[in-house]
Every structure is written in C-alpha cells, then in structure tokens.
Design a protein around this motif. Structure first.
Motif, short mmCIF file in Angstrom:
data_model
loop_
_atom_site.label_atom_id
_atom_site.label_comp_id
_atom_site.label_asym_id
_atom_site.label_seq_id
_atom_site.Cartn_x
_atom_site.Cartn_y
_atom_site.Cartn_z
N VAL A 1 -36.37 -13.75 -28.76
CA VAL A 1 -36.77 -12.24 -29.44
C VAL A 1 -37.01 -11.15 -28.30
N ILE A 2 -37.57 -11.54 -27.16
CA ILE A 2 -38.11 -10.55 -26.41
C ILE A 2 -37.22 -10.91 -24.90
N SER A 3 -36.54 -10.11 -24.48
CA SER A 3 -35.69 -10.34 -23.09
C SER A 3 -36.25 -9.47 -22.01
N ARG A 4 -36.15 -9.84 -20.87
CA ARG A 4 -36.56 -9.15 -19.65
C ARG A 4 -35.50 -8.01 -19.46
N PRO A 5 -35.77 -6.90 -18.81
CA PRO A 5 -34.61 -6.00 -18.29
C PRO A 5 -33.62 -6.58 -17.66
N GLY A 6 -32.32 -6.60 -18.00
CA GLY A 6 -31.16 -6.95 -17.14
C GLY A 6 -30.87 -8.31 -17.56
N GLN A 7 -31.68 -8.98 -18.37
CA GLN A 7 -31.38 -10.35 -18.91
C GLN A 7 -30.56 -10.18 -20.39
N PRO A 8 -29.42 -11.11 -20.66
CA PRO A 8 -28.94 -11.01 -22.03
C PRO A 8 -30.04 -11.98 -22.97
N ARG A 9 -29.85 -11.33 -24.13
CA ARG A 9 -30.88 -12.16 -25.28
C ARG A 9 -30.03 -13.26 -25.66
N THR A 10 -30.12 -14.17 -26.09
CA THR A 10 -29.84 -15.55 -26.65
C THR A 10 -29.31 -15.05 -27.92
N SER A 11 -28.42 -15.56 -28.47
CA SER A 11 -28.06 -15.26 -29.88
C SER A 11 -28.48 -16.56 -30.90
N THR A 12 -29.72 -16.54 -30.84
CA THR A 12 -30.27 -17.63 -31.77
C THR A 12 -30.28 -16.90 -33.45
N PRO A 13 -29.83 -17.38 -34.41
CA PRO A 13 -29.90 -16.71 -35.74
C PRO A 13 -31.42 -16.67 -35.99
N SER A 14 -31.55 -15.24 -36.76
CA SER A 14 -32.84 -15.18 -37.12
C SER A 14 -33.00 -15.27 -38.77
N PRO A 15 -34.33 -15.25 -38.97
CA PRO A 15 -34.75 -15.24 -40.52
C PRO A 15 -34.03 -14.25 -41.47
N HIS A 16 -33.45 -14.36 -42.55
CA HIS A 16 -33.16 -13.16 -43.34
C HIS A 16 -34.16 -13.22 -44.59
N ALA A 17 -34.59 -12.12 -44.93
CA ALA A 17 -35.35 -11.90 -46.09
C ALA A 17 -34.51 -11.82 -47.57
N ARG A 18 -34.89 -12.50 -48.62
CA ARG A 18 -34.24 -12.59 -49.79
C ARG A 18 -35.35 -12.27 -51.09
N GLY A 19 -34.83 -11.66 -51.88
CA GLY A 19 -35.64 -11.34 -52.97
C GLY A 19 -36.71 -10.74 -52.85
N LYS A 20 -36.58 -9.21 -52.05
CA LYS A 20 -37.71 -8.57 -51.88
C LYS A 20 -38.26 -7.92 -52.93
N TRP A 21 -39.57 -7.87 -52.73
CA TRP A 21 -40.58 -7.20 -54.18
C TRP A 21 -41.49 -6.17 -53.25
N LEU A 22 -41.24 -5.12 -53.66
CA LEU A 22 -42.05 -4.08 -52.77
C LEU A 22 -42.93 -3.15 -53.80
N THR A 23 -44.14 -2.77 -53.08
CA THR A 23 -45.10 -1.77 -53.86
C THR A 23 -46.04 -1.19 -52.96
N ALA A 24 -46.35 -0.08 -53.34
CA ALA A 24 -47.39 1.06 -52.48
C ALA A 24 -48.09 1.79 -53.58
N SER A 25 -49.20 2.05 -53.03
CA SER A 25 -49.97 2.92 -53.83
C SER A 25 -51.01 3.68 -53.01
N LEU A 26 -51.23 4.99 -53.33
CA LEU A 26 -52.16 6.01 -52.81
C LEU A 26 -53.44 5.72 -53.55
N THR A 27 -53.78 5.47 -54.77
CA THR A 27 -54.72 5.36 -55.62
C THR A 27 -55.69 3.95 -55.62
#
Length: 476
Positions: free
Chosen positions: A264-290
C-alpha cells in the motif's frame, strides 16, 4: 363520446404521416446554414456555438413532435379508468396540456383527462414528474448543487441545457431529490454474500459552513465571544466558528484481500507492487446535520443488521478516532451481541506522522518523505492494544485496534556525549555572545578584576612583547 372516438381514429394515420415535418424543415435550415458561403468565414469556436444552439432546438423540436404524435394516437377508453383510490372515471376530456422542462428545452404534453377528479393515463405511460422539471433536469440539478452553491448550479445547468432555473427552484429540486434516498435504499434488494466477506461500517465527521442562525447554541456563543487579533485574516489557532459538524456513515461489503504494508505504501523511487485491493459492493450512505453521532451510527447498524441478521460475517468499523464514535459503536455492538473490530482511520495517522517529520527535517527536504514512508509501513505491523481508560471492556467482546507510537529510548550517555539530532547543525564555535557576562557562570569580585577588563580584546591572551593589533572590529 362515440363521435369523438371515430374522429380520433380517422385522424390517426394523417397525424402520423406529417408528425415530424417541422423537425425536418428545421434540419434542412441547419444544413442550408452550414452550406452557406458566409459560414466559411466563421472560426471553429463560432461554429461550435451556432451548432450547439441549433442542435438543441432541433432536438427539442423532435421531442415535441413525438409528444404530439403520441397525443394524436391516444384513444379514449370506453370503460373509463380507475385511480389508486378505486374510484372509476368515465368522463373523458380531450386536449389537456401541461409544460415539461427537459434538458433540450420546454415542451408541451397534450393528453386526455378523465375527470371528477382528473386522471391522466398518458402521464403514467410517460412517467412524468409531479412538477414541471423532467427527471433529467432534476438529476443535473442535484449533481451540480452538491458541487457548489445554487448560483453555480444554475449557471452550470444553463450552460449544459440552455434552461434557466432560479435559485428557489434549484433548492426545491435538490430537496426533492434528497427525500427519495431512504425510499431508494428500502426498495433495493441486497444480494446474499458469502460468510467470509467483510461487512464494513465507516464513520466520519465533516464541518459544514452554516448561516449564523443555523449554528448550534454552543458554537454561536463561542463565535460571539471569540476575539480575533487581526482584522483582515485569522491568526494561527483562531477559527471563524461558523461550522456545524455533520456525521457521515457508510455500509458496504468487501471480499478480504490480504496485503502487506509495502503493498500500500512505497518509499520514494521504489515501485509499488500490483497486489489486488478490495472493492466495495452495495454501498449504503447517509449523512445528517441534525442527528447526533449515536443516531447516525444506529442507522448504519440497522443497515448492517439487515444485511447480516444472524451475525455470521465479520463486522469491521472504520472510525476517525473520535471517542464519541468509538463509544457509540461499542454500545451498539454490545446491544446487538455482535463482535466488531474497530480500526482507526490510517489517513489521520499519516497526518500525525508528517507533523512529526517536519520536526526533524527542514521544509521541502526529500528525506522527510522517505522517513514518513518508513514509519508508516511499521505501524500496521505492530502489536495492538486495547483502548484503556477511555474504552472500558464491554459485556460482549469488541476488538479495538489502536495505534501505539514509537518512543525514543533514553540514552545512557551524558548530554554532552550524545549524538546530535538528525538534520540539525552541530553546536557552533565560540562567538562574541558567549563571552558576555550573562553566559558566564560568575564574574570575579571587583577587587580581583583586571583594570579595564570590559575593554579586553577577544581571543587568547597575548604577551606584552606581542600586543594585539589595533582593530576596532574586535573590541567590545
């Protein structure tokens, strides 16, 4: 009514034959304008503006001709129609019209009305909204209103469609679109997930700039009592006091994808490995000010309970480090008898790491990036511990992962023998300030001081046979 039906049926073929004559004529005018020799003197930008305007009008005309054709083909229903109230309506009236604002412009919809009270089957066939604006305009208005102010949303809507909408209209459209969010999530079917898939709950807070009358009492009181040092801008540490915290929550499914910190984190000048990352499915979102933090977390917990009522899947809660959030998550987990792993947001941890980096490195030093990346890769692999005093052990097990910062081990050498801090300069040599009396341990008594000691030259003493050269720059 039988005469009306015969008249509508006889004009059906004639209406269909010349339904799009007006659009064809408009298209021929556009083609003739482009073929005109005077059009050859226009720049490409002028051609874009002219074609955009005429193409929008041509599309609006095609839309209008199609609606007129549907109105001509609509026939009266002899048996009448019945609404949702179960009341039958047999009296039909032809030629009822209403305006519809679309992304191409305003068109007119003509249809048959079944009276007492009025019912329009053609509106149901077209799925017309209750108001004037079409679903396409409502979608654009909701998207643009979320990006900025309502004035900016109106300007963007006019640029894209040519339709001008007022600020109050945009506010009403955005409010109506937000009212359908709960109904959308309620009718959406959630597919079954394997028991190994993670059920992730994420929570965070966001400060929203509010009008003075909409601020909480404590925030408004603090804003009135705060005094700013400067008149034109804020000093470091000062705040406007114009924000109200909104609580955000999300629930989604994800298949575990094990990765190492270096993936996930690579040092400067070093290539990041291509490991598959998790993907979100079926998102449910909410937000409230009150609603407060426990109420929003309760709503997210209800959605998680709906997805996994038997508590067979692993639950993971991502929090920003807010103590109120963590306490509310633990309370909901205890009440529902479910085990929840609480993970602090790593983005917040990175911000603290960068603040520490600027304490050891000069601003803009490339070594700070390598140091921060190296420390960041060490944090996820360290052993976690419980939250301690702020998070008492609940009745049901709740695993809490917290970050333990690295402490500097004390050195066994005296201070004058310890190595200097990294990237800091060594102690400079003796200067004029070091020979001042405030930097000495103690001055000798006046009787023991040499005559004119305050005028003695700097540097090592000289013999009488080798006096100091006369130089005012070395005198005190």
């Amino acid at each position: 009514m039988s005469g009306y039906a015969q008249q509508a049926g006889s004009g059906l073929v004639e209406a269909a034959a010349g339904a799009f004559d007006r659009s064809r004529q408009l298209f021929e005018e556009v083609v003739a304008g482009l073929a005109d020799p005077g059009c050859g003197e226009l720049t490409h930008a002028q051609l874009e503006d002219r074609l955009t305007e005429r193409a929008r009008e041509l599309t609006r005309s095609l839309f209008q001709d199609h609606l007129d054709l549907r109105a001509a083909r609509e026939q009266r229903r002899p048996e009448g129609v019945a609404g949702a109230d179960g009341v039958g309506r047999a009296r039909a009236e032809k030629g009822h019209q209403r305006d519809l604002a679309t992304v191409f412009g305003t068109v007119t919809v003509t249809r048959i009305a079944y009276r007492a009270p009025g019912l329009y089957p053609a509106d149901a066939a077209l799925n017309l909204p209750v108001g004037k604006h079409s679903h396409g305009l409502r979608r654009l208005a909701a998207i643009e209103a979320a990006r900025g102010s309502f004035e900016q949303a109106g300007a963007a809507l006019e640029r894209a469609t040519g339709v001008r909408a007022g600020k109050r209209q945009l506010e009403a459209l955005a409010r109506a679109a937000a009212a359908d969010v709960a109904g959308f999530y309620a009718q959406r079917e959630h597919p079954a997930c394997p028991e190994a898939d993670l059920l992730i709950l994420t929570f965070d807070g966001k400060g929203i700039v509010m009008r003075p009358g909409a601020l909480p009492d404590a925030t408004a009181k603090a804003a009135r009592a705060a005094g700013h040092k400067l008149a034109t801008r804020l000093s470091p540490g000062e705040k406007h006091g114009r924000k109200r915290m909104a609580e955000l929550a999300g629930v989604y499914d994800a298949t575990p994808a094990p990765r190492a910190p270096g993936d996930v984190i690579s040092r400067p000048g070093q290539p990041r490995t291509s490991t598959p990352s998790p993907h979100a499915r079926g998102k449910w979102l909410t937000a409230s000010l009150t609603n407060d933090i426990p109420a929003v977390i309760a709503a997210a917990s209800d959605e998680a309970e709906r997805r996994d009522p038997s508590h067979r899947r692993p639950w993971v809660a991502l929090a920003g480090g807010n103590t109120t959030q963590i306490d509310a998550i633990q309370a909901k987990a205890t009440r529902r008898q479910v085990s929840v792993t609480i993970v602090p947001d790593f983005i917040h941890v990175l911000e603290y790491l960068w603040k520490a980096a600027w304490s050891f490195f000069y601003p803009g030093d490339p070594d700070a990036e390598a140091w921060a990346a190296g420390q960041a890769t060490k944090i996820p692999g360290r052993q976690s511990r419980r939250g301690g005093r702020r998070h008492p052990a609940p009745r049901h097990p709740v695993r809490l992962l917290t970050i333990r910062t690295q402490r500097r081990r004390p050195s066994g050498h005296p201070p004058n023998q310890q190595e200097p801090l990294p990237r800091l300069p060594d102690r400079p040599g003796q200067r004029m300030a070091h020979r001042h009396r405030h930097h000495r341990r103690r001055l000798p008594p006046p009787s023991q001081r040499p005559h004119g000691h305050h005028r003695s030259p700097l540097g090592p003493p000289r013999r009488r046979s080798h006096p100091h050269p006369t130089s005012t720059g070395l005198q005190r």
